[in-house]
Design an enzyme around this catalytic site. Structure first.
Site, PDB file in Angstrom:
ATOM      1  N   ARG A   1       0.435  -1.113   0.367  1.00 39.12           N
ATOM      2  CA  ARG A   1      -0.190  -0.017   0.666  1.00 39.12           C
ATOM      3  C   ARG A   1       1.076   0.982  -0.033  1.00 39.12           C
ATOM      4  O   ARG A   1       1.514   1.499   1.107  1.00 39.12           O
ATOM      5  CB  ARG A   1      -0.809  -0.348   1.333  1.00 39.12           C
ATOM      6  CG  ARG A   1      -1.329   1.235   1.606  1.00 39.12           C
ATOM      7  CD  ARG A   1      -2.453   0.956   1.986  1.00 39.12           C
ATOM      8  NE  ARG A   1      -3.678   0.639   2.121  1.00 39.12           N
ATOM      9  CZ  ARG A   1      -4.853  -0.193   2.934  1.00 39.12           C
ATOM     10  NH1 ARG A   1      -4.780   1.109   3.596  1.00 39.12           N
ATOM     11  NH2 ARG A   1      -5.858  -0.668   1.666  1.00 39.12           N
TER      12      ARG A   1
ATOM     13  N   ASP B   1     -17.865   6.280  -0.983  1.00 40.15           N
ATOM     14  CA  ASP B   1     -16.498   5.988  -0.429  1.00 40.15           C
ATOM     15  C   ASP B   1     -16.154   7.419   0.687  1.00 40.15           C
ATOM     16  O   ASP B   1     -17.368   8.691  -0.052  1.00 40.15           O
ATOM     17  CB  ASP B   1     -15.303   6.056  -1.757  1.00 40.15           C
ATOM     18  CG  ASP B   1     -14.224   5.714  -0.268  1.00 40.15           C
ATOM     19  OD1 ASP B   1     -13.374   5.171   0.515  1.00 40.15           O
ATOM     20  OD2 ASP B   1     -12.875   6.403  -0.832  1.00 40.15           O
TER      21      ASP B   1
ATOM     22  N   CYS C   1     -16.260   0.606   0.779  1.00 40.25           N
ATOM     23  CA  CYS C   1     -15.191  -0.089   1.197  1.00 40.25           C
ATOM     24  C   CYS C   1     -15.099  -0.236   2.781  1.00 40.25           C
ATOM     25  O   CYS C   1     -14.023  -0.899   3.224  1.00 40.25           O
ATOM     26  CB  CYS C   1     -14.284  -0.286   0.136  1.00 40.25           C
ATOM     27  SG  CYS C   1     -13.192   1.826   0.860  1.00 40.25           S
TER      28      CYS C   1
HETATM   29  N1  NVA Z   1     -10.275   6.319  -1.478  1.00 38.08           N
HETATM   30  C1  NVA Z   1      -9.631   5.825   0.083  1.00 38.08           C
HETATM   31  C2  NVA Z   1     -10.518   4.238   0.358  1.00 38.08           C
HETATM   32  C3  NVA Z   1      -9.297   3.773   1.892  1.00 38.08           C
HETATM   33  C4  NVA Z   1      -9.783   1.634   1.563  1.00 38.08           C
HETATM   34  C5  NVA Z   1      -8.299   6.254   0.350  1.00 38.08           C
HETATM   35  O1  NVA Z   1      -7.834   5.966  -0.323  1.00 38.08           O
HETATM   36  O2  NVA Z   1      -8.431   6.527   1.329  1.00 38.08           O
HETATM   37  N1   CP Z   2     -11.062  -0.764   2.400  1.00 32.23           N
HETATM   38  C1   CP Z   2      -9.692  -0.874   2.880  1.00 32.23           C
HETATM   39  O1   CP Z   2      -8.854  -0.560   2.036  1.00 32.23           O
HETATM   40  O2   CP Z   2      -9.638  -0.817   4.413  1.00 32.23           O
HETATM   41  P1   CP Z   2      -8.485  -0.708   5.496  1.00 32.23           P
HETATM   42  O3   CP Z   2      -8.300   1.051   4.912  1.00 32.23           O
HETATM   43  O4   CP Z   2      -8.380  -0.534   6.503  1.00 32.23           O
HETATM   44  O5   CP Z   2      -7.068  -1.591   4.404  1.00 32.23           O
END
Ligand code: NVA
Ligand code: CP
Length: 311
Positions: A103, A223, A263
């Site tokens: 990530r 989201d 999500c």
């Molecule tokens: N769009 C959000 C999704 C988190 C799972 C982000 O990137 O923070």
């Molecule tokens: N939905 C999702 O990716 O959650 P986290 O940011 O908690 O991993």
């Protein structure tokens, strides 16, 4: 060249459908002696450069349940956090690990890591895409909707962000109807829209209002208004997104058996009303659980005995 999973377009349509079915099988096999262990003897890292609850835990538990050893890494604790080049980091990680789940911020950062790696890299969210979340979302639709993924209409409400982009690629791969309602200035990236629309005839439409987008939809999803890294824009975004809360009225305008997905993490009263996310049409807890099963199916595809080169 290892097989990476950086966006949904790294899967063929048939592979994505098969992965969804396999995730449902793995869910049923969980905790049983016949549950497969294709990662036995393998170590897989989960490298986080942003916060995560669901993704990190579901990957770590999934790797463990597939017989592998999960190695949790935090970017700032590695030499990466002191500017060791991405390519050098990827080459070294490749010598220890069977795969790396990452990530990070810019999608180009992940592409640079993957380009130098000898083992698969998996996108656990970048600023541009969150493909692992879509694996769970499609699985949840498959479970909850009688017609599964057939003749599907999904409505996206809110920010044209990494999740919206991932829905666009999913719609293009599986050829379902996707209607998006996003405020001016917060629409999906034109290149991603073009990429989605260039694939086989998916119906991807930008709508002028939330009402237009949700009308008759089988799935309504949204989201956060400010994603990770956009915290300083939060106040401006609250203003820009004021008309983009998914409400009970919107759910009434959707199909009579419409489901709500998110999500997570969620902000009740911002992108979704509490009565929707905590109401009977919402399946967000199963959706969060399905991260585990669908990512296990993905790791099995990438690393298991049947692992194949990209088609
Ligand atoms: N769009 C959000 C999704 C988190 C799972 C982000 O990137 O923070
Ligand atoms: N939905 C999702 O990716 O959650 P986290 O940011 O908690 O991993």
């Amino acid at each position: 060249m290892p097989r990476h999973f950086l966006t949904l377009l790294d899967l063929q349509r048939e592979e994505l459908l098969a992965l969804t079915e396999r995730a449902i099988e793995l869910k049923a096999l969980r905790g049983r002696p016949e549950h497969p262990r294709p990662l036995a003897g393998k170590s897989v890292a989960v490298l986080m450069e942003k916060a995560s609850t669901r993704t990190r835990i579901s990957f770590e538990v999934g790797i463990h349940e597939l017989g592998g050893a999960p190695i949790a890494l935090v970017g700032r604790d590695l030499q990466l956090g002191r500017n060791e080049p991405l390519g050098d980091t990827a080459k070294v990680l490749s010598r220890y690990l069977s795969a790396v789940v990452v990530r990070t911020h810019g999608h180009d950062r992940l592409e640079e890591l993957a380009a130098a790696s000898e083992v698969p890299f998996v996108n656990a969210l970048t600023d541009s895409f969150h493909p692992c979340q879509l694996l769970a979302d499609l699985m949840t639709i498959r479970e909850k909707r009688a017609a599964g993924l057939e003749d599907l209409h999904v409505a996206w409400v809110g920010d044209g962000n990494n999740m919206a982009h991932s829905w666009i690629l999913a719609a293009s791969l599986l050829d379902f109807r996707l209607t998006l309602a996003c405020p001016e200035g917060y629409r999906p990236d034109e290149q991603v829209l073009a990429l989605g629309r260039a694939q086989k005839a998916g119906q991807i439409e930008l709508c002028a209002s939330v009402e237009d987008a949700v009308k008759g939809a089988h799935v309504v999803t949204t989201d956060v208004w400010a994603s990770m890294g956009q915290e300083q824009e939060a106040a401006a975004r609250i203003e820009a997104f004021a008309d983009y809360t998914v409400t009970a009225q919107h759910m009434e305008q959707a199909a009579s058996d419409a489901i709500f997905l998110h999500c997570l993490p969620a902000h009740r009263g911002e992108e979704v009303a509490a009565e929707v996310i905590d109401g009977p049409a919402s399946h967000v807890w199963d959706q969060a659980e399905n991260r585990l099963h669908s990512q296990k199916a993905l790791l099995e595809l990438l690393l298991g005995p049947q692992a194949s080169a990209p088609k």
